[in-house]
Design a protein around this motif. Structure first.
Motif, short mmCIF file in Angstrom:
data_model
loop_
_atom_site.label_atom_id
_atom_site.label_comp_id
_atom_site.label_asym_id
_atom_site.label_seq_id
_atom_site.Cartn_x
_atom_site.Cartn_y
_atom_site.Cartn_z
N ASN A 1 30.46 -6.18 30.06
CA ASN A 1 31.55 -5.39 30.64
C ASN A 1 32.41 -4.75 29.55
N LEU A 2 32.62 -5.48 28.46
CA LEU A 2 33.43 -4.94 27.38
C LEU A 2 32.74 -3.73 26.75
N VAL A 3 31.45 -3.81 26.52
CA VAL A 3 30.70 -2.67 25.98
C VAL A 3 30.78 -1.49 26.96
N ALA A 4 30.62 -1.78 28.25
CA ALA A 4 30.72 -0.71 29.25
C ALA A 4 32.11 -0.08 29.25
N LEU A 5 33.14 -0.89 29.06
CA LEU A 5 34.51 -0.37 28.97
C LEU A 5 34.63 0.63 27.82
N VAL A 6 34.13 0.24 26.66
CA VAL A 6 34.23 1.10 25.48
C VAL A 6 33.42 2.38 25.69
N GLU A 7 32.22 2.23 26.21
CA GLU A 7 31.34 3.39 26.38
C GLU A 7 31.81 4.33 27.50
N SER A 8 32.64 3.84 28.39
CA SER A 8 33.14 4.69 29.48
C SER A 8 34.03 5.81 28.99
N GLU A 9 34.65 5.64 27.82
CA GLU A 9 35.59 6.62 27.25
C GLU A 9 36.79 6.86 28.17
N LEU A 10 37.08 5.91 29.04
CA LEU A 10 38.24 6.04 29.92
C LEU A 10 39.54 5.67 29.23
N PHE A 11 39.45 4.89 28.16
CA PHE A 11 40.64 4.25 27.60
C PHE A 11 40.84 4.61 26.14
N ASP A 12 42.09 4.61 25.73
CA ASP A 12 42.42 4.76 24.32
C ASP A 12 42.24 3.45 23.58
N VAL A 13 42.60 2.35 24.24
CA VAL A 13 42.65 1.04 23.58
C VAL A 13 41.95 0.01 24.46
N ALA A 14 41.16 -0.85 23.83
CA ALA A 14 40.61 -2.02 24.50
C ALA A 14 41.47 -3.22 24.11
N ALA A 15 42.06 -3.85 25.10
CA ALA A 15 43.02 -4.92 24.84
C ALA A 15 42.33 -6.27 24.68
N HIS A 16 42.94 -7.13 23.85
CA HIS A 16 42.48 -8.51 23.60
C HIS A 16 40.98 -8.65 23.84
N VAL A 17 40.19 -8.12 22.91
CA VAL A 17 38.76 -7.93 23.12
C VAL A 17 37.93 -9.21 23.13
N ASP A 18 38.52 -10.33 22.80
CA ASP A 18 37.83 -11.61 22.98
C ASP A 18 38.73 -12.54 23.79
N LEU A 19 39.19 -12.04 24.94
CA LEU A 19 40.15 -12.76 25.78
C LEU A 19 39.66 -14.14 26.16
N LEU A 20 38.35 -14.30 26.33
CA LEU A 20 37.84 -15.59 26.78
C LEU A 20 38.04 -16.70 25.76
N GLU A 21 38.44 -16.35 24.52
CA GLU A 21 38.76 -17.40 23.54
C GLU A 21 40.01 -18.17 23.93
N ARG A 22 40.78 -17.65 24.88
CA ARG A 22 41.94 -18.39 25.38
C ARG A 22 41.55 -19.53 26.32
N THR A 23 40.29 -19.55 26.74
CA THR A 23 39.86 -20.44 27.80
C THR A 23 38.95 -21.53 27.24
N PRO A 24 39.41 -22.78 27.16
CA PRO A 24 38.63 -23.82 26.47
C PRO A 24 37.17 -23.93 26.88
N PRO A 25 36.79 -23.86 28.17
CA PRO A 25 35.37 -23.99 28.49
C PRO A 25 34.51 -22.84 27.96
N LEU A 26 35.13 -21.70 27.64
CA LEU A 26 34.38 -20.54 27.15
C LEU A 26 34.56 -20.30 25.65
N ARG A 27 35.49 -20.99 25.06
CA ARG A 27 35.84 -20.76 23.65
C ARG A 27 34.69 -21.15 22.73
N GLY A 28 34.45 -20.30 21.73
CA GLY A 28 33.44 -20.60 20.72
C GLY A 28 32.01 -20.32 21.15
#
Length: 258
Positions: free
Chosen positions: A142-169
């Motif tokens: 989804n993040l790659v699709a976000l970037v390739e969509s060219e809809l946005f100037d900025v992609a925010a917190h691009v590794d957001l799932l690092e905030r979530t212990p079961p997904l971290r690392g």
């Protein structure tokens, strides 16, 4: 220094005037208000926005009037932005809203995989390792699709799932490279996000391994405090200034401002 990601009472932050005043007191040259917005018509996102009150698609004109009033008295630049929840199937609705809204710039964020918020650890604690890895894979798709969509100037917190212990690392070098390659071919830039930098978790987005790969691909960045309260702005802005100096990053404004 300008910071391009803060929130106000038009989503989950403090009153606009208090946030703007805190930014000026912190010595910033500019602050961008990018309140949360979701325009998906599906039931789950609609229920979440009703629960959280993230209705910027209905209130952005009112907020714009308030921002214009603040600009008249503020000693710093104030930007009218938006942080859009991104899911690939919502692209037509997102595109239509951004064209209508005519914001100074737009941030895109991947918060959801399926109907699950990636910041909610309880969504993933009972999953197997393989299922967790599949969530991470979907996040980066989804993040790659976000970037390739060219809809946005900025992609925010691009590794957001690092905030979530079961997904971290669980993210891989190959996944980071896919995203870096997408950024290298896009107008969209990632941000250095300090939203969790000064907490016990001490998380900076993107993390060191991801950031090293972005630099390898000569990807520029913006900076955002991701502040929700006035007291957060000065401390996070100071952290960002030091972080940028130490890492020798090329910091740019969101492309629509250039």
């Amino acid at each position: 220094m300008k910071c391009f990601h803060a929130h106000s009472n038009y989503s989950d932050g403090e009153f606009l005037f208090r946030m703007a005043r805190a930014a000026a007191d912190a010595g910033l040259e500019g602050i961008g208000f990018a309140d949360h917005c979701n325009v998906a018509s599906r039931v789950a996102p609609q229920q979440e926005r009703q629960l959280l009150g993230f209705n910027l698609d209905l209130t952005y004109e009112r907020r714009r009037q308030a921002l214009n009033e603040l600009r008249e008295e503020s000693p710093i630049e104030i930007y009218d932005a938006v942080e859009m929840d991104y899911v690939p199937r919502d692209e037509p609705a997102i595109r239509s809203f951004l064209e209508e809204g005519n914001f100074d710039y737009a941030l895109g964020s991947v918060h959801q995989i399926g109907e699950q918020n990636v910041q909610n650890a309880s969504n993933f604690t009972a999953l197997s390792d393989d299922d967790r890895d599949e969530i991470v894979t979907q996040y980066f798709d989804n993040l790659v699709a976000l970037v390739e969509s060219e809809l946005f100037d900025v992609a925010a917190h691009v590794d957001l799932l690092e905030r979530t212990p079961p997904l971290r690392g669980r993210s891989t070098t190959e996944q980071y490279r896919r995203v870096a390659e997408a950024f290298a071919d896009s107008r969209t830039v990632p941000e250095i996000n300090a939203g969790r930098a000064l907490t016990d978790a001490a998380i900076v987005h993107p993390g060191p391994s991801f950031l090293e790969i972005l630099q390898e691909y000569d990807v520029s960045v913006t900076v955002g405090t991701d502040s929700h309260e006035p007291a957060e702005i000065g401390k996070r802005a100071e952290f960002l200034a030091d972080f940028v100096a130490e890492t020798d990053l090329e910091v740019v404004e969101p492309p629509s401002l250039s």
